[in-house]
Design a protein around this motif. Structure first.
Motif, PDB file in Angstrom:
ATOM      1  N   UNK A 267      -7.584  13.433   0.928  1.00  0.00           N
ATOM      2  CA  UNK A 267      -7.635  12.046   1.491  1.00  0.00           C
ATOM      3  C   UNK A 267      -8.849  11.204   1.249  1.00  0.00           C
ATOM      4  N   UNK A 268      -9.995  12.023   1.069  1.00  0.00           N
ATOM      5  CA  UNK A 268     -11.114  11.130   0.730  1.00  0.00           C
ATOM      6  C   UNK A 268     -11.100  10.641  -1.008  1.00  0.00           C
ATOM      7  N   UNK A 269     -10.269  11.188  -1.630  1.00  0.00           N
ATOM      8  CA  UNK A 269     -10.214  10.619  -2.978  1.00  0.00           C
ATOM      9  C   UNK A 269     -10.032   9.248  -3.281  1.00  0.00           C
ATOM     10  N   UNK A 270     -10.972   8.508  -3.992  1.00  0.00           N
ATOM     11  CA  UNK A 270     -10.954   6.899  -3.883  1.00  0.00           C
ATOM     12  C   UNK A 270      -9.955   6.661  -4.872  1.00  0.00           C
ATOM     13  N   UNK A 271      -8.936   5.699  -4.271  1.00  0.00           N
ATOM     14  CA  UNK A 271      -7.986   5.503  -5.072  1.00  0.00           C
ATOM     15  C   UNK A 271      -8.146   3.883  -5.498  1.00  0.00           C
ATOM     16  N   UNK A 272      -7.677   3.662  -6.902  1.00  0.00           N
ATOM     17  CA  UNK A 272      -7.765   2.012  -7.321  1.00  0.00           C
ATOM     18  C   UNK A 272      -6.762   1.325  -6.361  1.00  0.00           C
ATOM     19  N   UNK A 273      -6.912   0.278  -6.047  1.00  0.00           N
ATOM     20  CA  UNK A 273      -6.194  -0.538  -5.206  1.00  0.00           C
ATOM     21  C   UNK A 273      -4.957  -0.879  -6.067  1.00  0.00           C
ATOM     22  N   UNK A 274      -3.703  -1.291  -5.269  1.00  0.00           N
ATOM     23  CA  UNK A 274      -2.598  -1.807  -5.865  1.00  0.00           C
ATOM     24  C   UNK A 274      -2.714  -2.904  -6.651  1.00  0.00           C
ATOM     25  N   UNK A 275      -3.578  -3.711  -6.542  1.00  0.00           N
ATOM     26  CA  UNK A 275      -3.944  -5.076  -7.176  1.00  0.00           C
ATOM     27  C   UNK A 275      -4.245  -4.735  -8.844  1.00  0.00           C
ATOM     28  N   UNK A 276      -4.762  -3.603  -9.014  1.00  0.00           N
ATOM     29  CA  UNK A 276      -5.068  -3.150 -10.286  1.00  0.00           C
ATOM     30  C   UNK A 276      -3.698  -2.892 -11.217  1.00  0.00           C
ATOM     31  N   UNK A 277      -3.850  -3.461 -12.214  1.00  0.00           N
ATOM     32  CA  UNK A 277      -2.696  -3.484 -13.272  1.00  0.00           C
ATOM     33  C   UNK A 277      -2.159  -1.925 -13.549  1.00  0.00           C
ATOM     34  N   UNK A 278      -3.146  -1.137 -13.651  1.00  0.00           N
ATOM     35  CA  UNK A 278      -2.815   0.346 -13.831  1.00  0.00           C
ATOM     36  C   UNK A 278      -3.322   1.233 -12.629  1.00  0.00           C
ATOM     37  N   UNK A 279      -2.573   1.964 -12.003  1.00  0.00           N
ATOM     38  CA  UNK A 279      -2.931   2.803 -10.912  1.00  0.00           C
ATOM     39  C   UNK A 279      -3.706   3.944 -11.277  1.00  0.00           C
ATOM     40  N   UNK A 280      -4.391   4.203 -10.458  1.00  0.00           N
ATOM     41  CA  UNK A 280      -5.093   5.609 -10.736  1.00  0.00           C
ATOM     42  C   UNK A 280      -6.211   5.840  -9.626  1.00  0.00           C
ATOM     43  N   UNK A 281      -7.132   6.673  -9.966  1.00  0.00           N
ATOM     44  CA  UNK A 281      -8.438   6.940  -9.097  1.00  0.00           C
ATOM     45  C   UNK A 281      -9.427   6.334  -9.412  1.00  0.00           C
ATOM     46  N   UNK A 282     -10.375   5.930  -8.648  1.00  0.00           N
ATOM     47  CA  UNK A 282     -11.650   5.538  -8.803  1.00  0.00           C
ATOM     48  C   UNK A 282     -12.676   6.540  -9.489  1.00  0.00           C
ATOM     49  N   UNK A 283     -12.480   7.546  -8.567  1.00  0.00           N
ATOM     50  CA  UNK A 283     -13.292   8.896  -9.002  1.00  0.00           C
ATOM     51  C   UNK A 283     -12.788  10.166  -8.567  1.00  0.00           C
TER      52      UNK A 283
ATOM     53  N   UNK B 251       0.879  -1.235  -0.107  1.00  0.00           N
ATOM     54  CA  UNK B 251      -0.118   0.145  -0.104  1.00  0.00           C
ATOM     55  C   UNK B 251       0.764   1.295  -0.042  1.00  0.00           C
ATOM     56  N   UNK B 252       0.275   2.322  -0.503  1.00  0.00           N
ATOM     57  CA  UNK B 252       0.863   3.683  -0.474  1.00  0.00           C
ATOM     58  C   UNK B 252       0.681   4.164   0.892  1.00  0.00           C
ATOM     59  N   UNK B 253       1.797   5.139   1.104  1.00  0.00           N
ATOM     60  CA  UNK B 253       1.594   5.965   2.449  1.00  0.00           C
ATOM     61  C   UNK B 253       0.408   6.870   2.506  1.00  0.00           C
ATOM     62  N   UNK B 254      -0.282   6.910   3.575  1.00  0.00           N
ATOM     63  CA  UNK B 254      -1.360   7.929   3.610  1.00  0.00           C
ATOM     64  C   UNK B 254      -0.775   9.251   3.245  1.00  0.00           C
ATOM     65  N   UNK B 255      -1.865  10.065   2.517  1.00  0.00           N
ATOM     66  CA  UNK B 255      -1.430  11.294   2.299  1.00  0.00           C
ATOM     67  C   UNK B 255      -0.324  11.330   0.918  1.00  0.00           C
ATOM     68  N   UNK B 256      -0.059  10.258   0.617  1.00  0.00           N
ATOM     69  CA  UNK B 256       1.129  10.214  -0.669  1.00  0.00           C
ATOM     70  C   UNK B 256       0.728   9.335  -1.650  1.00  0.00           C
ATOM     71  N   UNK B 257      -0.516   9.887  -2.364  1.00  0.00           N
ATOM     72  CA  UNK B 257      -1.127   9.109  -3.531  1.00  0.00           C
ATOM     73  C   UNK B 257      -0.186   8.896  -4.794  1.00  0.00           C
ATOM     74  N   UNK B 258       0.742   9.659  -4.951  1.00  0.00           N
ATOM     75  CA  UNK B 258       1.503   9.749  -6.230  1.00  0.00           C
ATOM     76  C   UNK B 258       2.614   9.015  -6.033  1.00  0.00           C
TER      77      UNK B 258
END
Length: 396
Positions: A373-389, A14-21
């Protein structure tokens, strides 16, 4: 040679909280111990993890490392070969046989000819956003429609059937569906592609798939090629547009520079590609014993290549964790390297060069509609990283 070998026991992390990039902290830490670490595949087989820029790039260009799916040595089970046409998981000459007919369809010149159409699609999306008013989900209103429409037009997918593609591709690439749902989505997409190939053979139109029917490729091979183009053309660019906008909104100084200096656009796109690296990892299997970074990679061992840490390697990129749209040092690995380098990279670049400036200029006060911090991120299990919304708003 280093005295000890750092070991990474699991991916994804998992990525660190607050560091989605930023890449997961465990991968950054692994790189601090050296560019090559021991890695235990989820199936229990020992392998290697490569995190440094130079070594990732060298493996991608080295024919002693194979991309063949059936050679993956990640557990006590056999991996089947890639289906016909799915050339990303093949080596030459099979890989070249599938890729060569496509190369002329995705040249820089031909992709630039699409610029006007991309501009129109982008304008249409922005018009619809503006008409509906704030707030909006940038993923569904902007990031997904642009590449969806373009790749479907290139393949000749009827307009009214594009929603079906998007829904099913989301299901088997999003990383959150059950195995049963994933299989159902994959099967439905394959069934449709089989029908599409048959339709193009019977009545060719002005599109890439119709052009390919005038070759020695079988229907099954054309179906596999179409799936690769759809997946690569939709998912990666859509996530770059959404995650890239998120990154710009979180770096207002960089956003202001891009808005004030349009000449930065090409540079900005390359820096966002480097900084975000949504296609996080890939795998290669050694065909013979290979010395890599002072380690011996034994024949038959599968190596995980971490592109996101390679693109944050301080030996290649000064201040690598800083988003700097004026960065001059290019050569990122976001599109891979070597014979498997992304075929559609020029199309993706043009889509981003059009879309990012159009968005930020149409909505000068664009901002997140929720805390970051409320932006929904794609899980790391996804082949391509990103945001769900990506909920955004602006002043009316």
């Amino acid at each position: 040679m280093p005295e000890s070998i750092h070991t990474v026991t699991a991916l994804p992390t998992t990525r660190q909280p607050g560091c989605p990039f930023d890449p997961p902290a465990e991968l950054i830490d692994a790189h601090r111990h050296g560019s090559v670490s021991r890695f235990i595949h989820p199936g229990g087989r020992p392998g290697w993890l490569v995190t440094g820029y130079d070594l990732v790039r060298s493996v991608l260009a080295d024919p002693r490392f194979s991309a063949r799916k059936e050679l993956l040595n990640v557990g006590d089970f056999e991996v089947p070969p890639a289906p016909p046409g799915e050339f990303l998981l093949m080596d030459d000459p099979q890989h070249r046989r599938y890729r060569k007919p496509l190369a002329g369809k995705f040249t820089v010149r031909r992709m630039r000819q699409l610029t006007e159409r991309i501009e129109q699609i982008t304008t249409d999306c922005l018009d619809a956003m503006e008409k509906a008013g704030p707030p909006a989900d940038l993923v569904t209103a902007f990031a997904k429609p642009i590449p969806t429409i373009i790749i479907c037009e290139l393949l000749g997918v009827p307009y009214e059937e594009r929603g079906f593609f998007q829904e099913n591709i989301d299901s088997f690439l999003g990383g959150e569906t059950s195995e049963e749902e994933l299989i159902a989505a994959y099967t439905a997409t394959q069934d449709y592609l089989a029908q599409l190939v048959a339709a193009k053979r019977a009545n060719p139109t002005d599109d890439v798939l119709s052009d390919l029917t005038d070759s020695d490729l079988t229907d099954e091979e054309l179906q596999g090629i179409s799936l690769i183009l759809l997946v690569a053309g939709l998912d990666t660019t859509a996530n770059m547009l959404a995650l890239g906008t998120f990154a710009l909104l979180q770096h207002p100084d960089q956003l202001a520079a891009l808005r004030a200096e349009p000449e930065l656009t090409d540079q900005a796109v390359e820096e966002l590609l480097r900084y975000l690296t949504v296609a996080k990892t890939s795998m290669r299997t050694a065909l013979e014993d290979v010395e890599l970074g002072g380690r011996t990679i034994e024949a038959g061992t599968t190596v995980v290549l971490s592109s996101n840490t390679a693109n944050r390697d301080p030996e290649r990129f000064p201040d690598p964790h800083v988003l700097d749209l004026r960065r001059q040092h290019g050569g990122h690995l976001a599109f891979g390297h070597g014979v498997h380098q992304c075929l559609g990279q020029q199309l993706a670049r043009i889509e981003m060069r059009v879309a990012f400036p159009a968005l930020i200029n149409r909505f000068p006060a664009l901002r997140l509609a929720v805390p970051a911090e409320e932006v929904a991120l794609r899980p790391e299990t996804a082949d391509i990283y990103g945001v769900k919304s990506l909920p955004v708003t602006w002043d009316v």
